[in-house]
Design an enzyme around this catalytic site. Sequence first.
Site, mmCIF file in Angstrom:
data_model
loop_
_atom_site.group_PDB
_atom_site.id
_atom_site.type_symbol
_atom_site.label_atom_id
_atom_site.label_comp_id
_atom_site.label_asym_id
_atom_site.label_seq_id
_atom_site.Cartn_x
_atom_site.Cartn_y
_atom_site.Cartn_z
ATOM 1 N N ASP A 190 55.301 -27.441 58.214
ATOM 2 C CA ASP A 190 55.387 -28.895 58.371
ATOM 3 C C ASP A 190 54.809 -29.574 57.124
ATOM 4 O O ASP A 190 53.650 -29.314 56.741
ATOM 5 C CB ASP A 190 54.585 -29.286 59.631
ATOM 6 C CG ASP A 190 54.538 -30.802 59.845
ATOM 7 O OD1 ASP A 190 55.168 -31.545 59.067
ATOM 8 O OD2 ASP A 190 53.842 -31.226 60.790
ATOM 9 N N GLU A 213 39.312 -23.802 31.811
ATOM 10 C CA GLU A 213 39.264 -22.548 32.580
ATOM 11 C C GLU A 213 40.395 -21.659 32.110
ATOM 12 O O GLU A 213 40.350 -20.445 32.281
ATOM 13 C CB GLU A 213 39.417 -22.883 34.074
ATOM 14 C CG GLU A 213 39.276 -21.703 35.034
ATOM 15 C CD GLU A 213 40.580 -20.934 35.285
ATOM 16 O OE1 GLU A 213 40.540 -19.946 36.017
ATOM 17 O OE2 GLU A 213 41.642 -21.308 34.743
ATOM 18 N N CYS A 273 35.816 -25.606 36.821
ATOM 19 C CA CYS A 273 36.188 -27.024 36.701
ATOM 20 C C CYS A 273 35.035 -27.891 36.194
ATOM 21 O O CYS A 273 35.174 -29.101 36.066
ATOM 22 C CB CYS A 273 36.659 -27.557 38.052
ATOM 23 S SG CYS A 273 37.884 -26.505 38.819
ATOM 24 N N THR A 277 47.828 -25.966 45.925
ATOM 25 C CA THR A 277 46.885 -26.861 45.229
ATOM 26 C C THR A 277 46.883 -26.595 43.721
ATOM 27 O O THR A 277 45.844 -26.613 43.082
ATOM 28 C CB THR A 277 45.453 -26.718 45.797
ATOM 29 O OG1 THR A 277 45.011 -25.373 45.591
ATOM 30 C CG2 THR A 277 45.386 -27.029 47.265
ATOM 31 N N HIS A 333 35.235 -34.496 41.816
ATOM 32 C CA HIS A 333 36.199 -33.481 41.389
ATOM 33 C C HIS A 333 37.259 -33.376 42.489
ATOM 34 O O HIS A 333 36.920 -33.297 43.672
ATOM 35 C CB HIS A 333 35.499 -32.127 41.181
ATOM 36 C CG HIS A 333 36.470 -31.002 41.059
ATOM 37 N ND1 HIS A 333 37.503 -31.009 40.134
ATOM 38 C CD2 HIS A 333 36.613 -29.844 41.778
ATOM 39 C CE1 HIS A 333 38.216 -29.908 40.274
ATOM 40 N NE2 HIS A 333 37.700 -29.186 41.264
ATOM 41 N N SER A 337 33.563 -24.050 40.509
ATOM 42 C CA SER A 337 33.322 -22.903 41.385
ATOM 43 C C SER A 337 32.536 -21.839 40.658
ATOM 44 O O SER A 337 32.581 -21.704 39.441
ATOM 45 C CB SER A 337 34.652 -22.311 41.846
ATOM 46 O OG SER A 337 35.251 -23.152 42.789
HETATM 47 N N1 CAA Z 1 49.619 -32.193 59.868
HETATM 48 C C1 CAA Z 1 48.420 -32.684 59.475
HETATM 49 N N2 CAA Z 1 47.389 -31.886 59.086
HETATM 50 C C2 CAA Z 1 47.588 -30.554 59.094
HETATM 51 C C3 CAA Z 1 48.807 -29.983 59.505
HETATM 52 C C4 CAA Z 1 49.859 -30.859 59.895
HETATM 53 N N3 CAA Z 1 51.047 -30.406 60.279
HETATM 54 N N4 CAA Z 1 48.686 -28.645 59.403
HETATM 55 C C5 CAA Z 1 47.443 -28.376 58.950
HETATM 56 N N5 CAA Z 1 46.781 -29.540 58.761
HETATM 57 C C6 CAA Z 1 45.423 -29.714 58.268
HETATM 58 C C7 CAA Z 1 44.430 -28.721 58.846
HETATM 59 O O1 CAA Z 1 43.962 -29.124 60.100
HETATM 60 C C8 CAA Z 1 43.357 -28.691 57.772
HETATM 61 O O2 CAA Z 1 42.530 -29.825 57.920
HETATM 62 P P1 CAA Z 1 40.940 -29.691 57.751
HETATM 63 O O3 CAA Z 1 40.707 -29.196 56.362
HETATM 64 O O4 CAA Z 1 40.441 -31.069 57.957
HETATM 65 O O5 CAA Z 1 40.491 -28.699 58.763
HETATM 66 C C9 CAA Z 1 44.153 -28.888 56.476
HETATM 67 O O6 CAA Z 1 45.429 -29.413 56.864
HETATM 68 C C10 CAA Z 1 44.398 -27.596 55.696
HETATM 69 O O7 CAA Z 1 44.961 -26.692 56.571
HETATM 70 P P2 CAA Z 1 44.497 -25.181 56.573
HETATM 71 O O8 CAA Z 1 42.998 -25.122 56.636
HETATM 72 O O9 CAA Z 1 45.255 -24.435 57.565
HETATM 73 O O10 CAA Z 1 44.976 -24.795 55.088
HETATM 74 P P3 CAA Z 1 44.932 -23.457 54.313
HETATM 75 O O11 CAA Z 1 44.523 -22.309 55.135
HETATM 76 O O12 CAA Z 1 46.230 -23.377 53.653
HETATM 77 O O13 CAA Z 1 43.760 -23.659 53.226
HETATM 78 C C11 CAA Z 1 42.589 -24.500 51.368
HETATM 79 C C12 CAA Z 1 43.356 -24.859 52.640
HETATM 80 C C13 CAA Z 1 41.491 -23.507 51.710
HETATM 81 C C14 CAA Z 1 41.951 -25.727 50.789
HETATM 82 C C15 CAA Z 1 43.577 -23.881 50.352
HETATM 83 O O14 CAA Z 1 44.484 -24.843 49.939
HETATM 84 C C16 CAA Z 1 42.924 -23.274 49.121
HETATM 85 O O15 CAA Z 1 42.521 -22.121 49.119
HETATM 86 N N6 CAA Z 1 42.858 -24.049 47.988
HETATM 87 C C17 CAA Z 1 42.284 -23.579 46.739
HETATM 88 C C18 CAA Z 1 40.779 -23.629 46.722
HETATM 89 C C19 CAA Z 1 40.224 -25.019 46.542
HETATM 90 O O16 CAA Z 1 40.837 -25.910 46.016
HETATM 91 N N7 CAA Z 1 38.976 -25.208 46.979
HETATM 92 C C20 CAA Z 1 38.319 -26.480 46.843
HETATM 93 C C21 CAA Z 1 36.849 -26.297 46.560
HETATM 94 S S1 CAA Z 1 36.649 -25.305 45.086
HETATM 95 C C22 CAA Z 1 36.919 -26.389 43.801
HETATM 96 O O17 CAA Z 1 36.968 -27.564 43.980
HETATM 97 C C23 CAA Z 1 37.135 -25.832 42.440
HETATM 98 C C24 CAA Z 1 38.595 -25.824 42.160
HETATM 99 O O18 CAA Z 1 39.134 -26.768 41.594
HETATM 100 C C25 CAA Z 1 39.377 -24.674 42.577
#
Ligand code: CAA
Length: 425
Positions: free
Chosen positions: A61, A111, A143, A184, A265, A341
């Site tokens: 979705d 990075e 970052c 992302t 960030h 990170s």
């Molecule tokens: N409608 C609305 N919302 C929905 C939805 C839908 N149909 N389906 C899912 N969502 C929501 C979930 O409820 C969740 O919300 P919350 O975070 O509020 O709980 C959100 O969407 C994300 O869903 P998931 O948790 O299922 O997503 P995911 O398992 O794919 O993982 C993530 C999300 C961990 C951020 C992943 O994108 C990721 O690993 N990203 C890279 C790491 C990152 O950016 N980390 C940030 C901190 S580190 C940093 O900042 C340094 C850097 O630049 C990397």
Amino acid sequence: MQENGQKENTKTVIIRRLVKIALSNVTFDLDIMKVGIDLIHFATSDYFLGMDTFAQEKGIDVNKYYVGIGQEKMSIAPPDEDIVSLAAKAVEPILQQIDRAQITAVMFATETGIDQSKSAGVFLHKLLNLPSRCRMIELKHACYAGAAGLQMATALVKVNPQEKILVIAADIAKYDQDSSGEATQGCGAVAMLITQNPRILEIEPGSGYFTDDVMDFWRPNHRNTALVDGKYSTKVYLSSLKHTWEHFTEQTGRVFEDIDYFCYHIPFTKMADKAHQTLLKKVNSQLDKAQADAKTLPSQIYNRIIGNSYSASLFVGFISLLDNVKDRLDNKRISFFSYGSGCVAEFFTGVIQPGYQTVLMSESHRQQIAQRTELDYPTYIDFYYKTDYAQSDLALPQLNKGRFRFCGIEQDKRLYTQQTPSNAL
Ligand code: CAA
């Protein structure tokens, strides 16, 4: 003897007083001298992938991305775009407004390093015809390095006020296909000219910082893509924010209400929302949702359609704030939370300088974003995962439409060219 001793003492006291007066004047001068961002400009690639295309391909979705992650599009770099060509695109409009011979140092934060030894800034040095009396240094910590560069350049200008330093943060965020981080990605470069009497932002003294050895996101030398423990990384990001905030308030005596706008960030915009909520809770803020959102949402507009640009991302957020807040920001205090990170984080502030709007390059930012070409999913895969860069010789197809291009590798040496944008594709 005693008389001589007394004379000595009187002399010493007078000399001490004179030195003290001289030193207090120096300190006073340094304190009142403003240092910070004189000019700022960003660049991103000529292509993007829509999160609708991404969601359709993955059978998910689209609201998971639009709402849950808070991303609509991500800028995708073609194989012949790298951090050097992106950085050149970001810096060039700044150099058109100043005498490039006056640049005394380039601090290149990334990075996405392209060489284990030679700094990326030296490739840029040739491409942009920078003066030979200029230092080049590459800074790394995921970052965070862009914020480190900004603080170091500010300190250097405070000591040597004639210095004009370019701080560049440039990254291409790449994760494995089908990994949690794939949604992302993004890319971009921000160039900032740091000088005394800056026209855009004075960096204020005092900041809160924090380091902890954690494995939330890292990229071993043999990999082109980052490894990430996604959910854990979001937790460490938020706890780092709390640590840096505590340190910042101890160092500066400032409180939440002293800050007019908040830049975080932004790996994805929902993360910045979560950061803001965390801070509001920590300070027991009484702001209602609309008031609280108004302090941070303008800084998320560009990142929502560019994606993560790692070290550049915080400053893309700052540019988004400058370009999109309709009221004048003169004398407003802006906070910056940088998170790298691994992890290193910092919280600091700056004050917007009256008249800043006259030197913004908002039109260039808007045009670059608007003129990107949308990619279909297979072309995105070609761009990101089909080129093997670990080769001694490599000729890259011309896809980069900008003035500066990474055209390939010959005998292990990277090659860059300048082209006329209209002659390109
Ligand atoms: N409608 C609305 N919302 C929905 C939805 C839908 N149909 N389906 C899912 N969502 C929501 C979930 O409820 C969740 O919300 P919350 O975070 O509020 O709980 C959100 O969407 C994300 O869903 P998931 O948790 O299922 O997503 P995911 O398992 O794919 O993982 C993530 C999300 C961990 C951020 C992943 O994108 C990721 O690993 N990203 C890279 C790491 C990152 O950016 N980390 C940030 C901190 S580190 C940093 O900042 C340094 C850097 O630049 C990397």
